[in-house]
Write a protein that holds these residues in place. Sequence first.
Motif, PDB file in Angstrom:
ATOM      1  N   VAL A 178      41.000  44.327  37.768  1.00  0.00           N
ATOM      2  CA  VAL A 178      39.884  44.509  38.153  1.00  0.00           C
ATOM      3  C   VAL A 178      39.043  45.248  37.415  1.00  0.00           C
ATOM      4  N   HIS A 179      39.329  46.723  37.288  1.00  0.00           N
ATOM      5  CA  HIS A 179      39.164  48.344  36.737  1.00  0.00           C
ATOM      6  C   HIS A 179      39.003  48.395  35.229  1.00  0.00           C
ATOM      7  N   TRP A 180      39.572  47.198  35.243  1.00  0.00           N
ATOM      8  CA  TRP A 180      39.369  46.862  33.004  1.00  0.00           C
ATOM      9  C   TRP A 180      38.598  45.875  33.147  1.00  0.00           C
ATOM     10  N   MET A 181      38.548  44.932  33.917  1.00  0.00           N
ATOM     11  CA  MET A 181      37.132  44.385  34.101  1.00  0.00           C
ATOM     12  C   MET A 181      36.502  45.584  34.295  1.00  0.00           C
ATOM     13  N   LEU A 182      35.733  45.892  35.037  1.00  0.00           N
ATOM     14  CA  LEU A 182      34.860  46.636  35.056  1.00  0.00           C
ATOM     15  C   LEU A 182      34.299  47.266  34.418  1.00  0.00           C
ATOM     16  N   GLU A 183      36.022  47.783  33.323  1.00  0.00           N
ATOM     17  CA  GLU A 183      35.307  48.893  32.167  1.00  0.00           C
ATOM     18  C   GLU A 183      34.705  48.160  31.081  1.00  0.00           C
ATOM     19  N   GLU A 184      34.924  46.798  31.246  1.00  0.00           N
ATOM     20  CA  GLU A 184      34.699  46.003  30.078  1.00  0.00           C
ATOM     21  C   GLU A 184      33.128  45.277  29.832  1.00  0.00           C
ATOM     22  N   ILE A 244      43.396  34.750  24.066  1.00  0.00           N
ATOM     23  CA  ILE A 244      43.708  33.483  25.075  1.00  0.00           C
ATOM     24  C   ILE A 244      43.137  32.200  24.727  1.00  0.00           C
ATOM     25  N   ALA A 245      41.582  32.275  24.544  1.00  0.00           N
ATOM     26  CA  ALA A 245      39.946  31.132  25.199  1.00  0.00           C
ATOM     27  C   ALA A 245      39.038  30.668  24.361  1.00  0.00           C
ATOM     28  N   GLY A 246      40.142  30.900  22.872  1.00  0.00           N
ATOM     29  CA  GLY A 246      39.035  31.150  21.315  1.00  0.00           C
ATOM     30  C   GLY A 246      38.567  32.137  20.616  1.00  0.00           C
ATOM     31  N   ASP A 247      38.001  32.409  19.842  1.00  0.00           N
ATOM     32  CA  ASP A 247      38.244  33.279  18.570  1.00  0.00           C
ATOM     33  C   ASP A 247      36.723  34.399  19.804  1.00  0.00           C
ATOM     34  N   SER A 248      37.439  34.675  20.943  1.00  0.00           N
ATOM     35  CA  SER A 248      36.683  36.276  21.303  1.00  0.00           C
ATOM     36  C   SER A 248      36.962  36.407  22.883  1.00  0.00           C
ATOM     37  N   PHE A 249      37.911  37.560  22.918  1.00  0.00           N
ATOM     38  CA  PHE A 249      37.415  38.281  23.766  1.00  0.00           C
ATOM     39  C   PHE A 249      36.743  38.222  25.058  1.00  0.00           C
ATOM     40  N   THR A 250      37.850  37.406  26.479  1.00  0.00           N
ATOM     41  CA  THR A 250      37.323  37.231  27.539  1.00  0.00           C
ATOM     42  C   THR A 250      37.953  37.777  29.183  1.00  0.00           C
ATOM     43  N   ALA A 251      37.309  37.841  30.007  1.00  0.00           N
ATOM     44  CA  ALA A 251      38.022  37.616  31.633  1.00  0.00           C
ATOM     45  C   ALA A 251      39.135  37.291  31.065  1.00  0.00           C
ATOM     46  N   ALA A 252      39.630  36.456  30.969  1.00  0.00           N
ATOM     47  CA  ALA A 252      41.112  35.573  30.841  1.00  0.00           C
ATOM     48  C   ALA A 252      42.140  36.476  29.887  1.00  0.00           C
ATOM     49  N   ASP A 253      41.261  37.525  29.213  1.00  0.00           N
ATOM     50  CA  ASP A 253      42.204  37.966  28.426  1.00  0.00           C
ATOM     51  C   ASP A 253      42.910  38.964  29.490  1.00  0.00           C
ATOM     52  N   GLU A 286      44.689  48.441  23.498  1.00  0.00           N
ATOM     53  CA  GLU A 286      44.193  49.799  22.494  1.00  0.00           C
ATOM     54  C   GLU A 286      42.855  49.210  23.158  1.00  0.00           C
ATOM     55  N   ARG A 287      41.856  48.603  24.029  1.00  0.00           N
ATOM     56  CA  ARG A 287      40.719  48.388  23.520  1.00  0.00           C
ATOM     57  C   ARG A 287      39.948  49.698  24.880  1.00  0.00           C
ATOM     58  N   PRO A 288      39.466  50.354  24.107  1.00  0.00           N
ATOM     59  CA  PRO A 288      38.748  51.481  25.008  1.00  0.00           C
ATOM     60  C   PRO A 288      38.689  51.551  26.663  1.00  0.00           C
ATOM     61  N   ALA A 289      38.355  50.200  26.977  1.00  0.00           N
ATOM     62  CA  ALA A 289      38.267  50.362  28.176  1.00  0.00           C
ATOM     63  C   ALA A 289      39.450  49.999  29.022  1.00  0.00           C
ATOM     64  N   ALA A 329      43.822  54.734  32.579  1.00  0.00           N
ATOM     65  CA  ALA A 329      43.620  56.580  32.756  1.00  0.00           C
ATOM     66  C   ALA A 329      43.722  57.696  33.898  1.00  0.00           C
ATOM     67  N   PHE A 330      43.269  56.298  35.114  1.00  0.00           N
ATOM     68  CA  PHE A 330      43.112  55.985  35.835  1.00  0.00           C
ATOM     69  C   PHE A 330      44.121  56.382  36.861  1.00  0.00           C
ATOM     70  N   ILE A 331      44.652  55.022  36.362  1.00  0.00           N
ATOM     71  CA  ILE A 331      46.220  55.243  36.987  1.00  0.00           C
ATOM     72  C   ILE A 331      47.393  56.048  36.942  1.00  0.00           C
ATOM     73  N   GLU A 332      47.025  56.250  35.237  1.00  0.00           N
ATOM     74  CA  GLU A 332      48.603  57.248  34.904  1.00  0.00           C
ATOM     75  C   GLU A 332      48.143  59.287  35.697  1.00  0.00           C
ATOM     76  N   LYS A 333      46.834  59.049  35.909  1.00  0.00           N
ATOM     77  CA  LYS A 333      46.344  60.157  36.884  1.00  0.00           C
ATOM     78  C   LYS A 333      46.846  60.775  38.113  1.00  0.00           C
ATOM     79  N   ALA A 334      46.846  59.185  38.914  1.00  0.00           N
ATOM     80  CA  ALA A 334      47.070  58.681  40.307  1.00  0.00           C
ATOM     81  C   ALA A 334      48.373  59.276  39.978  1.00  0.00           C
ATOM     82  N   MET A 335      49.293  58.449  38.958  1.00  0.00           N
ATOM     83  CA  MET A 335      51.041  58.460  39.272  1.00  0.00           C
ATOM     84  C   MET A 335      51.306  60.138  39.030  1.00  0.00           C
TER      85      MET A 335
END
Length: 206
Positions: free
Chosen positions: A18-24, A147-156, A187-190, A196-202
């Motif tokens: 969800v964190h990734w989704m929110l950043e996207e 996974i769902a066509g020619d563009s990036f989506t929440a499914a990805d 490597e998507r910026p989002a 980075a949030f996970i890596e910092k916590a670890m």
Amino acid sequence: MQQEIVFYTNPMSRGGIVHWMLEELGAPYRLEVLEYGAPMKSPEYLAINPMGKVPAIRHGDVVVTEAAAICAYLADAFPEAGLAPETTARGDYYRWLFFAAGPVETAISLQSCGVRPTAEQQMQLGCGAVATVIDTLAMAVKDRRYIAGDSFTAADVYVGSHIGWGMQFGTLDRRPEFEAYWAGLKERPAHRRSEAFIEKAMAEQR
């Protein structure tokens, strides 16, 4: 005025999806990090999610739990982000988003717990045989950037998270199909911001 998104999570959880989704999404949100144990079982949080688990979001008066449901909800609530196909082109989008949320996660979780269902039990389970599930997932991403066509989506976001984590933690083999698909997403910026949030916590736990 835009309604506030409150995101309840723990860095060592499926909240990373969800964190990734929110950043996207690019919309502002407020992060509420909950520790495992008493904070997730408090009356205040159980009013959000009676399961006492993360992730969850509150968007104005709307509460959504379960990572796949949250991703689908946010894609619909913020159509300007372009994270869901047109309604008439959502066959693959819904199919693979919920295939990952259902059969993939169930089959891999059973395998990780050392459960080996018999042929008869596989018929009773929605996921069936783990080998068939993983083969199907590999075929779904083979030679496809998205996974769902020619563009990036929440499914990805959702499918990619499971493939990336699965290979990282050894619950999925590093098949060429998985490696190629994940290489186009990780490597998507989002995604890097959420990682980075996970890596910092670890690092703080070491």
